[in-house]
Design a protein around this motif. Structure first.
Motif, PDB file in Angstrom:
ATOM      1  N   PRO A   1      -2.565   1.995  -4.185  1.00 15.87           N
ATOM      2  CA  PRO A   1      -3.830   1.510  -3.629  1.00 15.87           C
ATOM      3  C   PRO A   1      -5.048   2.330  -3.990  1.00 15.87           C
ATOM      4  CG  PRO A   1      -2.599   2.701  -1.973  1.00 15.87           C
ATOM      5  CD  PRO A   1      -1.797   2.787  -3.231  1.00 15.87           C
TER       6      PRO A   1
ATOM      7  N   ASP B   1       1.579   3.904   4.718  1.00 14.09           N
ATOM      8  CA  ASP B   1       0.572   4.496   3.852  1.00 14.09           C
ATOM      9  C   ASP B   1       1.234   5.636   3.067  1.00 14.09           C
ATOM     10  OD1 ASP B   1      -1.804   5.060   2.615  1.00 14.09           O
ATOM     11  OD2 ASP B   1      -2.698   6.091   4.318  1.00 14.09           O
TER      12      ASP B   1
ATOM     13  N   ASN C   1       1.195   9.228   3.407  1.00  5.48           N
ATOM     14  CA  ASN C   1       0.333   9.778   4.462  1.00  5.48           C
ATOM     15  C   ASN C   1       0.957   9.755   5.847  1.00  5.48           C
ATOM     16  OD1 ASN C   1      -2.221  10.496   3.064  1.00  5.48           O
ATOM     17  ND2 ASN C   1      -2.056   8.381   2.416  1.00  5.48           N
TER      18      ASN C   1
ATOM     19  N   HIS D   1      -4.114   0.982   6.468  1.00  2.00           N
ATOM     20  CA  HIS D   1      -3.651   2.021   7.408  1.00  2.00           C
ATOM     21  C   HIS D   1      -4.467   2.035   8.690  1.00  2.00           C
ATOM     22  CE1 HIS D   1      -6.709   4.317   5.207  1.00  2.00           C
ATOM     23  NE2 HIS D   1      -5.982   4.289   4.120  1.00  2.00           N
TER      24      HIS D   1
ATOM     25  N   HIS E   1       0.853  -1.200   0.000  1.00  2.00           N
ATOM     26  CA  HIS E   1       0.000   0.000   0.000  1.00  2.00           C
ATOM     27  C   HIS E   1       0.882   1.241   0.000  1.00  2.00           C
ATOM     28  CE1 HIS E   1      -3.958   1.924   1.256  1.00  2.00           C
ATOM     29  NE2 HIS E   1      -3.097   2.913   1.386  1.00  2.00           N
TER      30      HIS E   1
ATOM     31  N   LYS F   1     -10.321  -1.386  -3.914  1.00  2.00           N
ATOM     32  CA  LYS F   1     -10.276  -0.718  -2.630  1.00  2.00           C
ATOM     33  C   LYS F   1     -11.566   0.051  -2.447  1.00  2.00           C
ATOM     34  CE  LYS F   1      -7.530   2.657  -0.062  1.00  2.00           C
ATOM     35  NZ  LYS F   1      -6.897   3.976  -0.195  1.00  2.00           N
TER      36      LYS F   1
ATOM     37  N   HIS G   1       1.153   5.109  -2.127  1.00  2.00           N
ATOM     38  CA  HIS G   1       0.602   6.004  -3.163  1.00  2.00           C
ATOM     39  C   HIS G   1       1.746   6.552  -4.008  1.00  2.00           C
ATOM     40  CE1 HIS G   1      -3.397   5.974  -1.280  1.00  2.00           C
ATOM     41  NE2 HIS G   1      -2.709   5.841  -0.161  1.00  2.00           N
TER      42      HIS G   1
HETATM   43 ZN    ZN Z   1      -3.502   4.915   1.467  1.00  2.00          ZN
END
Ligand code: ZN
Lengths: 269, 570
Positions: B127, B388, B391, B273, B68, B191, B70
């Motif tokens: 993801p 994540d 994030n 997450h 996962h 997702k 981005h």
């Molecule tokens: Zn994410």
């Protein structure tokens, strides 16, 4: 006082990143070391000595023969003096915090962008983004002084927070876009949409102007502050004559009201 | 094709999904043979061995897999645009073979591949690919070198599905739609982000509970969640529904997280997450750790796998399709600029730059909650290492996180440095568990490979893709995992001592991993008019052809087999 001078050997092979040529950075090197200094050029580097003939002794002053393809001249300058005979490319004096950059010719894009201190003087014209903000930054110029004899491009003083910009000639569109504070003096004709989104600060013009509808006309005023400003300018080198001779009389507008702004436009005869 | 082998001799092979007792580092050293980009069985005596690399007891694992992260698509690109200063500050020069790039927490495509490969990661999964952004996402991932990649298509807030569910669509119609999307967008999973909540936001809802009806469609997040989870299970898609629960980041959201696990009622699902969904409301500040309760729920539910979304202190940007939570957090933006936008009514997108501060109670507790989850969830096969990215922090902080998990005294040193109220409010300091190397190999390789259905990755059995990482067994696990001695991708040595190799082997392109369940193409009869009426492209142009991914040999496709009734279910 020791002066290092760099004279172009011939036409440049392309755009060169001249940001390493700062007096304080070179002061600790000898001529051979300076000649070996790599300057960014496209995907690679080129040695300073391949582009320039070096003479003099490294110290607090660098004299540079200019070229419109020399970028980042004086970027990050924090002391000492760089004198340029001729023009420079883009991003001259970007992020400068002290010292003097004196360009006899013109400058490209974003000269003095994100400047924090020091003095930039331009003998010719300046391109777009003079004393403006770097892309994505919330603040533009936060200190220092920019004095331009000629005209400038669009978005001069964008997001300005502090400091002084004086342009002897005309200014492009969106001057002082989203200005927060500081002073912009325009000796020639202003471009379209001057002061759009302005929150605070001062833009001073010579002669008649036709402001955006977001500015409220406050009529003719006698402003003692203007005489003080004129006296301050008289003590500085390189202020364009068109920005001088302020009597204190000015027509005043406040705005940009569309943004809750209280900046002022001053049209001084 | 060549008949020559490369021999990696005398390594201690840590391969939890490998032959019996493969994870036991005390076991005798094992030689690994690589041939034609695959792990080969030990060859006959007269076989030609081209290269022998002496591993002298170094630790050998399969290439790591980030489940996962981005790393491409509309959202990441907007994040790059929002923070150009990041890219000004973090440049990466070309070296003659490798391209230049920039960025730290939203690295440019090329840099993304290089940084992963240097760390021994050989696959990463994007993801949050909105179907309408799928082409852009694949084009961008097509520029991520070296590693394999795959995408999860985001569903559950798209008006087609919500409208069909409201109109009483059958499960089999939803199954066909889900399968059609997987094919059309070249995805490997689905997702769901804040099921129904992103759409509800556009109808002025600012929070949505699991059994709260959507203000327009009248259906509940529970219905969306279970319908999609059932669809993937029915279709035999190996990766179960990838779930971003409702009410991300809100104190007290642990209840909706536990309700979500309960609502799934045995259906396989991956909760992503989890750290951001494990908050209680106890204490003076009405913000507390519910990691123990959530870990307990996960431990009791063998159908559930999770990744943590650990936070790392420092500057990053949060990028999420969860526009509801991003809008709520926009006031916390640092620096003060943010973006929230709809994307073609398919979903949303919110970007809020953020600086996690170790002296701030809330951030420090988030850090502790993530680590508690890692340490309290007992089965490493069901909890995976993620931040994540970006994030919680950049993926380049994984080596640091591994050290936090493997080294209790280091962890407690860090705990002593952060906001002191956290040590008092968290049980982290008293947790004695330290991950073993085998457990790390499970959570970063074997586990993700299994939950994604990657049969020839994440292990080192003969026939596996020759993605092999060799580590020096250093007591400082951060140093060990940051700079592996060797990284092989498809049998090619791509990195050495944490740097890309200085020859042409340190380049190349990985595969795009996809899944293609069977379905009834009659669903297109319903989709076609929907595209004509509501979408910006027609159905025929929406679908991504294989050739677009293959790109005249530059990219590759690897198809994950669907599960059949005889396969052991997850
Ligand atoms: Zn994410």
């Amino acid at each position: 006082m020791s002066v290092l001078s760099l004279r172009l050997k011939g036409p440049l092979p392309g755009r060169i990143d001249a940001s390493p040529l700062l007096p304080q950075r070179l002061a600790g090197l000898n001529l051979r070391e300076i000649a070996a200094l790599p300057l960014r050029f496209g995907r690679g580097h080129v040695a300073a000595g391949e582009l320039f003939d070096l003479s003099g002794s490294p110290g607090d002053t660098v004299e540079l023969e200019g070229d419109g393809r020399l970028d980042f001249v004086g970027a990050g300058l924090d002391g000492g003096t760089i004198r340029v005979a001729g023009p420079v490319g883009h991003r001259a004096a970007t992020g400068m915090s002290g010292g003097f950059l004196m360009v006899e010719g013109s400058t490209g894009l974003a000269a003095g962008a994100a400047m924090r201190g020091g003095v930039l003087t331009v003998g010719g014209d300046a391109g777009d983004g003079l004393g403006g903000a770097l892309p994505g930054e919330r603040a533009g110029m936060t200190g220092g002084r920019i004095l331009v004899q000629g005209s400038c491009g669009d978005r001069v003083g964008e997001r300005m927070r502090r400091g002084l910009i004086a342009v002897g000639g005309d200014a492009g569109a969106y001057a002082a876009l989203h200005m927060n504070a500081g002073s912009l003096l325009i000796g020639g004709r202003p471009g379209a949409t001057t002061g759009h989104g302005m929150r605070n600060g001062t833009i001073l013009f010579r002669g008649e102007i036709d402001p955006l509808p977001g500015f409220a006309d406050c009529g003719l005023n006698q402003l003692p502050f203007l005489s003080l400003l004129d006296r301050h300018l008289s003590g500085l080198d390189g202020v364009p004559p068109a920005c001088r001779g302020l009597t204190g009389r000015a027509r005043r507008w406040l705005g940009d009201r569309g943004f809750g702004g209280r900046g002022e436009l001053l049209a001084c005869p | 094709m060549s008949d020559a082998y490369t021999l990696l001799r005398g390594g201690r092979v840590c391969d939890p999904a490998g032959p019996a007792a493969g994870g036991d580092l005390q076991a005798p050293r094992r030689d690994l043979y690589l041939k034609d980009g695959r792990i080969a069985a030990p060859p006959p005596d007269d076989a030609r061995i081209d290269a022998v690399i002496e591993l002298d007891g170094r630790v050998v694992m399969a290439g790591a897999i980030d489940i996962h992260s981005h790393i491409g698509g509309g959202k990441v690109n907007l994040a790059r645009l929002l923070l150009p200063e990041e890219h000004r500050q973090h440049g990466s020069a070309p070296d003659g073979l490798r391209r230049s790039g920039s960025g730290l927490f939203t690295p440019s495509s090329f840099v993304t591949g290089y940084r992963y490969a240097e760390m021994g990661y050989t696959a990463a999964f994007e993801p949050a690919m909105l179907p309408s952004n799928a082409r852009h996402t694949h084009l961008e991932l097509g520029d991520v070198p070296i590693i394999d990649k795959g995408c999860y298509a985001v569903l559950g807030n798209d008006d087609f599905l919500l409208e069909r569910l409201a109109a009483g669509a059958t499960q089999s119609e939803v199954n066909d739609y889900v399968a059609w999307i997987l094919h059309a967008t070249q995805a490997v999973g689905v997702k769901v982000v804040n099921p129904g909540g992103i759409s509800a936001f556009k109808f002025n809802q600012r929070r949505l509970e699991l059994d709260e009806a959507h203000p327009h469609y009248g259906i509940t997040p529970r219905r969306i969640l279970t319908t999609l989870a059932t669809a993937l299970s029915d279709l035999g898609v190996p990766h179960p529904l990838h779930v971003h629960c409702n009410n991300l980041g809100i104190p007290g959201n642990e209840s909706v997280t536990r309700d979500t696990i309960a609502a799934l009622d045995g259906l396989p699902a991956h909760l992503t997450h989890l750290q951001f969904h494990s908050y209680g409301t106890e204490g003076d500040r009405r913000f507390s750790s519910a990691a123990a309760e959530i870990a307990e729920a996960v431990n009791r539910s063998p159908n559930i796998s999770v990744d943590v979304g650990q936070i790392v202190f420092g500057q990053t940007i949060t990028a999420s399709a969860d526009i509801m939570s991003q809008f709520r957090n926009s006031g916390l933006a640092s620096p003060r600029k943010w973006v929230c936008t709809d994307i073609e009514c398919d979903g949303g997108c919110g970007l809020v730059p953020f600086r996690y501060r170790d002296k701030a109670f809330v951030n420090a507790l988030q850090w502790a909650i993530g680590l508690e989850l890692f340490l309290l969830i007992e089965d490493p096969w069901r909890v995976y290492l993620t931040t994540d990215h970006p994030n919680g922090g950049p993926f380049t902080s994984y080596p640091h996180l591994i050290r936090l998990l493997m080294d209790r005294s280091f962890r407690n040193e860090q705990l002593a440095r952060i906001n002191p109220a956290v040590a008092a409010h968290s049980r982290l300091g008293s947790i004695e568990r330290e991950y073993t190397l085998e457990e790390i190999a499970i959570m970063t390789r074997a586990g993700p490979a299994r939950v994604l259905g990657l049969r020839d990755r994440g292990h080192l059995r003969p026939g596996a893709v020759a993605d092999v990482v060799v580590y020096d067994d250093l007591p400082d696990r951060e140093a060990m995992f940051a700079a592996p001695a060797w990284v092989f991708k498809n049998g090619r040595p791509v990195a050495r001592n944490g740097r890309l190799t200085p020859n042409g082997e340190g380049t190349g392109w990985g595969d795009t991993i996809v899944v293609r369940p069977e379905f009834d193409p009659a669903i297109e009869r319903r989709l076609k008019p929907w595209f004509e009426d509501h979408q910006t492209v027609r159905l025929g142009n929406f679908r991504i052809a294989d050739g677009e991914i293959l790109d005249r040999g530059r990219g590759g496709l690897s198809i994950v087999p669907t599960l059949t009734a005889s396969d052991p279910c997850f």
